[in-house]
Design a protein around this motif. Structure first.
Motif, mmCIF file in Angstrom:
data_model
loop_
_atom_site.group_PDB
_atom_site.id
_atom_site.type_symbol
_atom_site.label_atom_id
_atom_site.label_comp_id
_atom_site.label_asym_id
_atom_site.label_seq_id
_atom_site.Cartn_x
_atom_site.Cartn_y
_atom_site.Cartn_z
ATOM 1 N N ALA A 1 9.790 2.796 3.797
ATOM 2 C CA ALA A 1 9.810 3.827 4.384
ATOM 3 C C ALA A 1 11.336 3.930 5.066
ATOM 4 O O ALA A 1 11.952 2.759 5.336
ATOM 5 N N GLY B 1 6.704 -2.529 -2.852
ATOM 6 C CA GLY B 1 5.954 -1.184 -3.074
ATOM 7 C C GLY B 1 7.193 -0.231 -3.850
ATOM 8 O O GLY B 1 7.114 0.685 -3.635
ATOM 9 N N ASP C 1 0.521 -1.346 -0.100
ATOM 10 C CA ASP C 1 0.143 0.083 -0.419
ATOM 11 C C ASP C 1 0.867 1.161 -0.465
ATOM 12 O O ASP C 1 0.596 2.327 -0.432
ATOM 13 N N THR C 2 1.644 0.948 0.524
ATOM 14 C CA THR C 2 2.877 2.216 0.615
ATOM 15 C C THR C 2 3.994 1.731 0.538
ATOM 16 O O THR C 2 4.436 0.867 0.924
ATOM 17 N N PRO C 3 5.070 2.619 -0.183
ATOM 18 C CA PRO C 3 6.566 2.768 -0.563
ATOM 19 C C PRO C 3 7.605 2.160 0.358
ATOM 20 O O PRO C 3 6.688 2.234 1.697
#
Length: 220
Positions: free
Chosen positions: A30, A188, A26-28
């Protein structure tokens, strides 16, 4: 009744389409978070028991990946890999051809040639890696043809270029490339090169960007 049938058909079609699409995070990735990246069976240079593993997600058509190989890799190798402190692992993210809108997916072909070379001789992969980046063409053009890549492989001692070509033509190593891309999708990742140091995303691809993370891991 007709509407109900149409709805069922549409739902079924969506299910099929979703199954065809690789799942993505859902998110790259971090900074500061540690990711579990399986590198078993991947091209790796350095001592197997090195304390730090740098993982590069790269595309042989990516000009910035070439900069990593020409500018950062030699320094990383001299200071950390050759001294036994770090090992470097390469994982394919072959997407440049599609990004450039090319009909010929030579990005994938370059990756598949690499997989075929690795299958014959894991150490020879790194010769392929360096020679291909040294001779990299314009990312906007389909330069990684079978003939071009075969000529690169011919320069590698002990590699059967005809077997490499046949493996690529027969898609023998498709599952390996699929595995690479499944890792990319799970994390991601959306750009190359993306580098991780013991599972932590590096803020850049230069040695200055990598060094603080490497030294922090070595100090543990």
């Amino acid at each position: 009744m007709f509407i109900a049938v149409v709805v069922v058909v549409l739902i079924g079609a969506l299910v099929v389409l979703n199954n065809l699409q690789p799942s993505k995070a859902d998110t790259p990735p971090a900074a500061g978070k540690v990711y579990d990246i399986s590198t078993e069976g991947q091209p790796t240079i350095g001592k197997p028991d090195a304390k730090v593993e740098v993982v590069e997600f790269g595309d042989f058509k990516c000009p910035t990946c070439r900069q990593f190989e020409t500018d950062t890799f030699p320094k990383l190798k001299e200071q950390y890999i050759d001294t036994g402190k770090v090992k470097l692992t390469f994982i394919n993210f072959s997407f440049m051809s599609q990004t450039m809108g090319l009909k010929d997916n030579d990005s994938r072909r370059a990756a598949m040639f690499g997989e075929a070379v690795y299958k014959q001789n894991p150490e020879a992969f790194w010769t392929y890696y360096q020679e291909l980046y040294k001779n990299q063409g314009d990312e906007r053009e389909a330069w990684a043809t079978e003939e071009f890549l075969s000529n690169i492989v011919k320069q590698i001692p002990g590699i059967d270029v005809e077997k490499v070509k046949k493996d690529v033509q027969d898609d023998v190593n498709k599952s390996e490339l699929d595995k690479d891309h499944s890792i990319v999708n799970r994390l991601g990742i959306s750009s190359t090169p993306s580098l991780f140091v013991n599972g932590q995303l590096s803020p850049g691809y230069t040695l200055d960007a990598l060094t603080p993370l490497i030294e922090a891991e070595l100090a543990k």
